[in-house]
Each structure stands twice: as C-alpha cells, then as structure tokens.
Design a protein around this motif. Structure first.
Motif: not given
Length: 427
Positions: A274-297
């Motif tokens: 979705t983000l590769k569409q032209e209308k989203y090209r100006t969005l500055r973004w990055d990614v990190a690993g999904y958060p987890s429950f501390k009992e299931k890291p």
C-alpha cells in the motif's frame, strides 16, 4: 473490472516442452517435423481484494513469468466489484479457475463449496512442497487437507512516522519492545498541538492482542465461546491500557497513519504494497519489530498467509496448478520480494534478505525488523470464531470507556457470541 491478458503456457507438467513427429515430405529426401502445439487454454484469476495482488503486481508476478516459460493461454484478471463478488460468480456458475484469499476468507469459500483438496494434484504433478517453511503449510492445512499454496506472508511490525518522532524529540522505537514499553512511548507522543490531536500508537482491531497470544475464540467441539479466560482478560486489559492513554483514543489505525498522518506508530501487517502507491511517497517511515507481552518475548501475531487455490469447477486443473507452481517458485518469489516488498513463505534466506531490494521506497529501511519476531501459531478461523470476533467488536468500546469491568465484558461477549453461534448452527 476485468483485464484480459495473454500469457504463455504449456500443456502438462513438462515445463513447456513440445513434442513432434517426423514424416517424409512430398519432396524426396526431406523430412518435415510436425509440432504438437497445445490447445489454447483460458483461465480466470480473482483476488479477494485488490491489496492481495494489484493488477501491476499480477502482470509482474504472473503474466511476465508465464510468458517466458509457457505458451498459449489467456488469463483474465477479475477484480471483485458490483456483480463480480465471489457470491455473484458462484450464483452465476462462473467461478474463476484461480482464487486468491486470506485466512479470514477460508470459511466463506468453504461454505460456498468452491474449494478442493489439491493434494492429489500436487502429488501427480510432483510439486515440490519442500521449498516452503514447514510451519507455513502446517498452518493452512485443514484436517490434513491442503486447499491452497501460500504466495506471500503479511509479516507484522511497528510502522512509525519519523517526522512525528523528530517533531516531539522522542527516540525511535526498537525491536524487542514489550507492550509496557510501547505504552510509555505512546504517552510521550499523544498530545494536542498545532490544532491537531496527535496519537502515539494503535493496534489493528479489538481482538489483535488475544490473537497474538494464540487464545482460542471458541471450543470447536462444543461450538461455544471460550472468551471468559485469564488469557483474554490479560489481553483486554492491555488493550484498554493503550486505548485510554489521554489523547490516544482509538481511531482508524492504518488511515490515521498514512492518510491523516497524526498517528506516530501502528502495529500492523505488511503495509508496503500500500505504501508504495504514489500518494504515500512523501510519508517518512521506518519499521521496528512488533511489540510483545513480557511473558512471551518476541512473539508477534500470527502471520496472515495469502493463498492461491484452484476452484473445484475449473476445467483445467493441471494448467491452473502450473500457474500456482510458478508463482510460488523461488525465481518468482525473489522477484516478488525484491519488487513488491511481499515477504515470502519459502524457506530461502536469499529471498528473505533481498526484501525490497529493487524498491526505492524502502531503501535504507530496517526491513530485517519483519523477521525480528516469531509469529504465534496461526488460527484458521471458523464461522464460530468470526461470531466471537464480532461480539468483541460490539462490546469492547463500552468496556474501554470505563462503563463495565473486564469480567462483565467477557460475560457479555460470551452470551452474545453463543446466541449468534446457535443461530448459525441451526440454519
């Protein structure tokens, strides 16, 4: 909407080899070879929605590879819409030969009676299943039957807006964060400024955290809700802790992130197509690993597998299976990973490492974050499970607003879902 395309295709499983016979010609001493040209074959191809395989991706991943490998077939891309929804096509007895769907659509397609176990065809045509990650196939089999093969995985991650983190001087999120960590960061980002309500974090929907813990929605034997458990209580309380942070009231997670751009972080499946569409090209973004429950890291929600299958009404099952075999081949999966940003279900490190390599959109992005977490065991939703999900959506907002406690919430969900399940099973 339909797009007719010509693609090359060979009959049988020989990879496009044609046979021939030699006969003497009318001219003495010459031999003419007659080539057995396969009969033209027409197939129809439909994704459950555009995002599963956009038309340009269809050209790249289906049309072009088949043109190179096989001759003489016409494939028609059928977009779901008015008159072409799968229910319409079933009623008209015009079901496409090839169907793409996600985990949430399985019961719909099953109940429409259009699925078929492809195992005999896989065996007959000697399709190599060893190329897939073992857990991937385990998660899509139903009672030992294989109705489809996966061609993409919606891996989960935190997508974050660099501009908002920079604006408020907050350090970027990292892989390995727990939900408690996310809550603290969300508090720093949720603020009203410049006549805009900025929000810190949203997850996708009101059962996503329970999904991450692989909590059952129903008892499959009793066909009753299984929502009144300590696990679901934990999930609901964590969701409420996020949603009741002042200024972080729930909105539309994905739209707030890339349309309104007032949301700093969204925990979501793969948004790259979705983000590769032209209308989203100006969005500055990055990614990190999904958060987890501390009992299931480092355990993320289950992977949403995008699957391609053959309808049981096709008149060309072997040709359709060749399309699937090529789409899920290492060659085409590498093209998919590099050029569309789709994570592959194959057991192939090169395909994984080259995710987005040909996409200017994600150059420099932390794409390894997609693989920093392990997906929880998948859930093949039954109709009863979907009834419970609808009941959660129905009552969760009332709970998060503070008008009921978590035990009352689970009681209401259970009663409402069980009533819906009873109606469902007595049809």
């Amino acid at each position: 909407m339909a797009l007719a395309v010509q693609i090359a295709f060979a009959a049988g499983c020989s990879g496009g080899q044609t046979g021939g016979t030699s006969e003497p010609s009318e001219k003495s001493g010459e031999t003419v070879t007659k080539t057995n040209v396969p009969e033209p074959v027409k197939l129809k191809f439909q994704p459950v929605g555009a995002g599963y395989l956009y038309e340009d991706d269809f050209q790249l991943l289906v049309v072009e590879p088949l043109k190179k490998k096989y001759p003489h077939i016409t494939v028609e891309y059928v977009m779901p819409g008015k008159g072409t929804m799968i229910d319409d096509l079933v009623a008209a007895k015009d079901v496409p030969d090839l169907l793409i769907y996600g985990i949430g659509n399985y019961t719909q397609y099953r109940d429409l009676g259009i699925l078929t176990d492809i195992t005999p065809l896989v065996n007959k045509m000697k399709i190599d299943l060893g190329r897939f990650k073992p857990w991937v196939l385990d998660n899509i089999k139903v009672e030992g039957k294989l109705y489809s093969l996966p061609y993409a995985m919606n891996t989960n991650a935190i997508y974050y807006n660099l501009d908002l983190f920079d604006k408020f001087g907050v350090p970027y999120p990292k892989s390995g964060m727990t939900w408690d960590d996310i809550i603290e960061v969300t508090k720093r980002l949720s603020r009203f400024e410049d006549n805009t309500q900025y929000k810190g974090f949203m997850y996708l929907n009101s059962y996503w955290l329970g999904y991450q813990l692989s909590l059952p929605f129903t008892d499959p034997a009793k066909k009753k809700s299984m929502i009144h458990t300590d696990g679901w209580s934990r999930a609901f309380q964590m969701m409420k802790a996020i949603d009741t942070i002042p200024g972080n009231e729930r909105g539309s997670p994905v739209a707030d992130f890339y349309d309104k751009r007032n949301l700093a972080m969204v925990g979501a499946y793969n948004l790259i197509p979705t983000l590769k569409q032209e209308k989203y090209r100006t969005l500055r973004w990055d990614v990190a690993g999904y958060p987890s429950f501390k009992e299931k890291p480092n355990i993320a929600p289950p992977v949403d597998l995008h699957q391609i299958t053959i309808s049981n009404s096709t008149k060309h099952p072997e040709e359709a299976m060749q399309v699937i075999d090529l789409l899920t081949s290492e060659e085409v999966q590498l093209i998919s990973a590099r050029s569309t940003g789709r994570a592959s279900p194959l057991l192939n490190k090169r395909v994984e490492q080259e995710l987005g390599a040909d996409m200017e959109l994600i150059k420099g992005k932390n794409v390894t974050a997609f693989f920093d977490t392990q997906p929880a065991p998948n859930v093949m939703f039954a109709n009863e499970d979907i009834a419970v999900q609808r009941s959660i959506e129905k009552f969760y907002k009332e709970y998060s607003s503070g008008s009921m406690d978590v035990n009352v919430l689970m009681q209401k969900i259970g009663e409402d879902a069980n009533q819906a399940i009873s109606v469902l099973n007595n049809k």
